[in-house]
Design an enzyme around this catalytic site. Structure first.
Site, PDB file in Angstrom:
ATOM      1  N   GLU A 262       0.895  -1.162   0.000  1.00  0.00           N
ATOM      2  CA  GLU A 262       0.000   0.000   0.000  1.00  0.00           C
ATOM      3  C   GLU A 262       0.932   1.209   0.000  1.00  0.00           C
ATOM      4  OE1 GLU A 262      -1.694   3.106   1.096  1.00  0.00           O
ATOM      5  OE2 GLU A 262      -1.942   2.145   3.048  1.00  0.00           O
TER       6      GLU A 262
ATOM      7  N   CYS B  73      -1.525   9.044   2.784  1.00  0.00           N
ATOM      8  CA  CYS B  73      -1.378   8.557   1.412  1.00  0.00           C
ATOM      9  C   CYS B  73      -2.627   8.876   0.616  1.00  0.00           C
ATOM     10  CB  CYS B  73      -1.036   7.076   1.385  1.00  0.00           C
ATOM     11  SG  CYS B  73      -2.192   6.103   2.300  1.00  0.00           S
TER      12      CYS B  73
HETATM   13  C1  UN1 Z   1      -2.476   6.087   5.025  1.00  0.00           C
HETATM   14  O1  UN1 Z   1      -2.370   7.285   4.822  1.00  0.00           O
HETATM   15  O2  UN1 Z   1      -1.491   5.313   4.885  1.00  0.00           O
HETATM   16  O3  UN1 Z   1      -8.304   6.786   4.360  1.00  0.00           O
HETATM   17  C2  UN1 Z   1      -3.716   5.451   5.522  1.00  0.00           C
HETATM   18  C3  UN1 Z   1      -7.586   7.365   5.191  1.00  0.00           C
HETATM   19  C4  UN1 Z   1      -7.236   6.606   6.445  1.00  0.00           C
HETATM   20  C5  UN1 Z   1      -6.065   5.727   6.217  1.00  0.00           C
HETATM   21  C6  UN1 Z   1      -4.901   6.365   5.561  1.00  0.00           C
HETATM   22  N1  UN1 Z   1      -8.356   5.812   6.837  1.00  0.00           N
HETATM   23  O4  UN1 Z   1      -7.192   8.498   5.036  1.00  0.00           O
END
Ligand code: UN1
Length: 509
Positions: free
Chosen positions: A262, A296
């Site tokens: 991921e 992310c």
């Molecule tokens: C991440 O930034 O690695 O959807 C995870 C989101 C959070 C998870 C982010 N539930 O922004």
């Protein structure tokens, strides 16, 4: 700053709260010192896992697996349920630690712990739903079905930006599947890992389950390499940059292990003519500045229909003037610091490149100085009018920089939204059914997540989380993501007295 939460989380006093930044240890190489980006102060140190210690962890994990896999899945679910209960008890101190060590707003720190609790609840339910299919055999008196077995040891590598939630949405699922986990959290947030482990240990001890079911190791990529090169670990789940993911993927593939990746995102919101501008504003501002642009799933591009481009631009610029940047533990503030000075330099360099490459600054960035900003990690969220094909726009900069891009027709907007190397999250703001459905169709967004009238970040745990292209293709958390943590076995049973062969093959003797 009141640091009582450190004590509540079992983080030893001798390591915590030294305001001078003085090192508590003589050996430089063997400890990771954690400094808060909030106030620049030293919080504590965690020892780096040596190769020998790693071997012990792996031996214990291997032994624990032999016991853990014999627990029934609902029994494993019960352990995870208890961890969820413990997290409810520790939500406040753990949320504060996340906010203090990582720098995200306290609300987001609590949100992250809530995400852990939610995944525990999800995993408990899942522990009674690890379904396999049954098939009709082509042979008489035969039964055929598939079942799912645990893999063994799962290696988890996670990033600083979600220092606790990402670990739990891997491990809680892996635990109910019957796997044991070894976790290397980010070297930028080592105390968060230790705190999670301390809470986990309470549950382990109360239930007398083997210690090796869940372990942590600490260190940088070199410690991560112990796991990626280790044949005893059939699955590595890694969250972080695309650069890191490519190295992990190649190393793990080199030994024919599996990786669940991921990685980076370059997420856009398409703002159509028919959108509700209030929804656009809330979704886009939180998407772009939440976690100081270090999710992310952060909104990095706003692709706006030309007819409303100026209105959206003015609304965004005016919303940005109202953002309060400062100590994230003070709930009056919206935006906390970046993780460290390296991140600040990357932010500054991206802004420079954006201008060099033809962007025009709408909301100016910069590093904040003076009282409350002593850590040097506080920056102003910026907006730059840009083109989608500028190299810097194609790149994921982990900082609050939003690129505004105009479009004339929706097909072009979708093409632009897809025309980046990454494929994690995406959104369209529209009240028009045709536009929404086109965006969600196979000719629409190419991302793992596609939303309507919601920003790009803040996914719920019930859905599968992850994305395509340079995001790495993995899916974690909800839906049937659990299948990635198990091996599938097809079973065919002959309950007759003959041995008919498949494909009608005759073999008489
Ligand atoms: C991440 O930034 O690695 O959807 C995870 C989101 C959070 C998870 C982010 N539930 O922004």
């Amino acid at each position: 700053m009141n640091l009582d939460f450190l004590k509540t989380l079992g983080l030893e006093e001798r390591n915590a709260g030294t305001s001078t930044g003085a090192r508590a240890y003589e050996s430089e190489a063997d400890y990771i010192d954690s400094y808060s980006p909030v106030d620049g102060k030293y919080i504590g140190s965690v020892s780096v896992t040596t190769k020998e210690q790693y071997e012990t962890v792996m031996e214990k994990a291997g032994e624990a697996f032999k016991v853990w896999r014999k627990y029934t899945a609902p029994q494993r679910g019960e352990i995870v349920r208890q961890y969820g209960e413990a997290l409810r008890k520790y939500k406040e101190p753990l949320g504060k630690l996340v906010s203090y060590e990582m720098g995200k707003s306290l609300q987001e720190g609590y949100g992250e712990v809530q995400e852990m609790i939610d995944i525990c609840d999800f995993a408990v339910g899942l522990s009674r739903q690890l379904y396999g299919l049954t098939m009709h055999s082509e042979r008489p008196n035969h039964r055929m079905y598939e079942q799912w077995h645990p893999f063994g040891i799962v290696g988890i590598i996670s990033a600083f930006n979600f220092p606790v939630a990402v670990w739990s949405w891997n491990s809680m699922i892996a635990f109910v599947c019957g796997d044991v986990c070894v976790w290397k959290g980010s070297e930028k947030t080592p105390l968060c890992s230790v705190a999670c482990q301390n809470i986990w240990k309470e549950v382990v001890e109360a239930n007398d389950i083997p210690e090796g079911v869940g372990s942590i190791i600490n260190g940088d990529y070199k410690v991560g390499e112990y796991m990626t090169t280790d044949k005893r670990i059939p699955l590595i789940s890694a969250t972080g940059s695309t650069r890191m993911g490519k190295i992990v993927a190649q190393t793990v593939a080199g030994r024919l292990g599996r990786s669940l990746l991921e990685l980076g995102g370059n997420n856009a919101i398409i703002v159509t003519e028919s959108s509700d501008l209030k929804v656009v504003l809330t979704g886009s501002v939180f998407g772009a500045v939440g976690t100081c642009g270090q999710r992310c799933t952060t909104t990095r591009r706003l692709i706006v229909h030309r007819s409303i481009y100026n209105t959206v631009k003015e609304n965004m610029a005016s919303a940005y003037t109202q953002l309060r940047i400062g100590n994230p533990l003070d709930e009056n503030n919206h935006v906390g610091p970046l993780i460290d000075k390296d991140a600040v330099n990357m932010y500054l360099s991206a802004l420079e490149q954006a201008v060099e490459q033809g962007g025009s600054v709408l909301v100016e960035g910069g590093v904040l100085e003076g009282e409350g900003y002593e850590s040097g990690c506080y920056v102003k969220p910026a907006i730059v009018e840009a083109h989608n094909n500028m190299p810097i726009v194609q790149h994921e900069t982990f900082a609050p920089i939003l690129y505004l891009i105009p479009y004339d027709n929706l097909e072009d907007a979708i093409e632009m939204q897809n025309d980046v190397p990454q494929g994690l999250s995406s959104a369209i703001m529209t009240n028009n059914l045709r536009e929404a459905e086109l965006f969600l169709s196979c000719a629409g967004s190419d991302c793992g997540i596609a939303n309507v009238n919601i920003g790009t970040s803040g996914a719920e745990i019930g859905g599968a989380f992850g994305g395509e292209k340079e995001t790495g293709g993995g899916r974690e958390s909800g839906s049937d993501s659990w299948k990635a943590y198990m091996r599938r076995q097809t079973n065919t049973i002959n309950y007759g007295a003959e041995v008919p062969l498949a494909q009608g093959i005759k073999f008489d003797f």
